[in-house]
Design an enzyme around this catalytic site. Structure first.
Site, PDB file in Angstrom:
ATOM      1  CE  LYS A   1       0.445 -16.135   5.329  1.00 13.55           C
ATOM      2  NZ  LYS A   1       0.134 -17.557   5.114  1.00 13.55           N
TER       3      LYS A   1
ATOM      4  CG  HIS B   1       7.713   5.889   2.266  1.00 15.83           C
ATOM      5  ND1 HIS B   1       7.460   4.979   1.263  1.00 15.83           N
ATOM      6  CD2 HIS B   1       6.517   6.158   2.835  1.00 15.83           C
ATOM      7  CE1 HIS B   1       6.170   4.708   1.222  1.00 15.83           C
ATOM      8  NE2 HIS B   1       5.573   5.411   2.161  1.00 15.83           N
TER       9      HIS B   1
ATOM     10  CD  GLN C   1      -2.906 -22.869   9.843  1.00 13.55           C
ATOM     11  OE1 GLN C   1      -2.394 -23.982   9.940  1.00 13.55           O
ATOM     12  NE2 GLN C   1      -3.450 -22.233  10.870  1.00 13.55           N
TER      13      GLN C   1
ATOM     14  N   GLY D   1       0.784  -1.217   0.000  1.00 11.20           N
ATOM     15  CA  GLY D   1       0.000   0.000   0.000  1.00 11.20           C
ATOM     16  C   GLY D   1       0.820   1.273   0.000  1.00 11.20           C
TER      17      GLY D   1
ATOM     18  CG  HIS E   1      11.365   6.410  -2.212  1.00 17.37           C
ATOM     19  ND1 HIS E   1      11.189   6.733  -0.891  1.00 17.37           N
ATOM     20  CD2 HIS E   1      10.859   7.451  -2.920  1.00 17.37           C
ATOM     21  CE1 HIS E   1      10.624   7.916  -0.782  1.00 17.37           C
ATOM     22  NE2 HIS E   1      10.393   8.375  -2.000  1.00 17.37           N
TER      23      HIS E   1
END
Length: 207
Positions: free
Chosen positions: A170, A25, A182, A18, A23
């Site tokens: 994932k 940060h 898991q 997100g 770069h």
């Protein structure tokens, strides 16, 4: 500041996490109440010290270094390992080898060693799939409520989401979302893969 009881230092990297900037940060958030994860870790470390008279993460680090199976890298002052309870495929912890509670206790040599350890983690993660590896990373340090907190051991968590390739990450769904997380690969396998990839960045190798 008297009303600040916790300081969270963290860094985000990659669109998968997100991040709006291309770069890595970092940010620093402060709060009057303890965040949930800090509160849980405080309770665990406090209970362990009361029961055993020693530091939970100091004792855990000693066991991991004796085994060596889940160690990714280490230098004179820091050890990076994949904890046995890791949820994310290549989740790692960065632990100072000396018992310190917060960033303000680092010596100049330890600060340099920490930078070296952090660089070592990110380079190895990038090299696993030869792609800029997304992640969220943050430091957990003692609460800033003015108390000494001898139970607390400074550490950092790396949570990178990539699973089997540069494009497969994932997600927490199904049983993991409703029941419990898991592991997709064992901690030992993850540590081995991170340990075995070159310590030189894949882009530098290509050049």
């Amino acid at each position: 500041m008297d009303d600040i009881n916790s300081v969270q230092i963290f860094e985000n990297c990659g669109a998968a996490m997100g991040a709006s900037n291309p770069h890595p940060h970092g940010q620093i958030w402060s709060s009057s109440s303890l965040p949930n994860e800090i509160a849980k870790e405080l309770a665990g470390q406090t209970d362990y010290r009361a029961a055993h008279g020693s530091c939970l993460l100091c004792d855990y680090l000693k066991l991991e270094e004796e085994s060596g199976e889940r160690i990714v890298l280490k230098n004179d002052h820091f050890t990076v390992l994949v904890p046995f309870w890791a949820v994310w495929p290549f989740e790692t912890m960065v632990l100072p080898r000396r018992h310190i509670g917060g960033m303000d206790e680092l010596t100049a040599a330890e600060a340099s060693a920490l930078a070296e350890a952090l660089s070592g983690v990110t380079v190895r993660c990038d090299n696993v799939f030869e792609t800029p590896f997304p992640y969220s990373m943050g430091f957990h340090q003692r609460p800033t409520d003015g108390k000494p907190h001898p139970e607390w051991h400074l550490h950092a968590h790396f949570y990178p989401p990539l699973l089997r390739s540069a494009t497969i990450r994932k997600f927490m769904v199904g049983f993991e979302l409703l029941g419990g997380p898991q592991r997709d690969i064992t901690a030992e396998t993850a540590a081995g893969r991170l340990r075995d990839v070159a310590s030189v960045h894949y882009l530098a190798q290509a050049e």
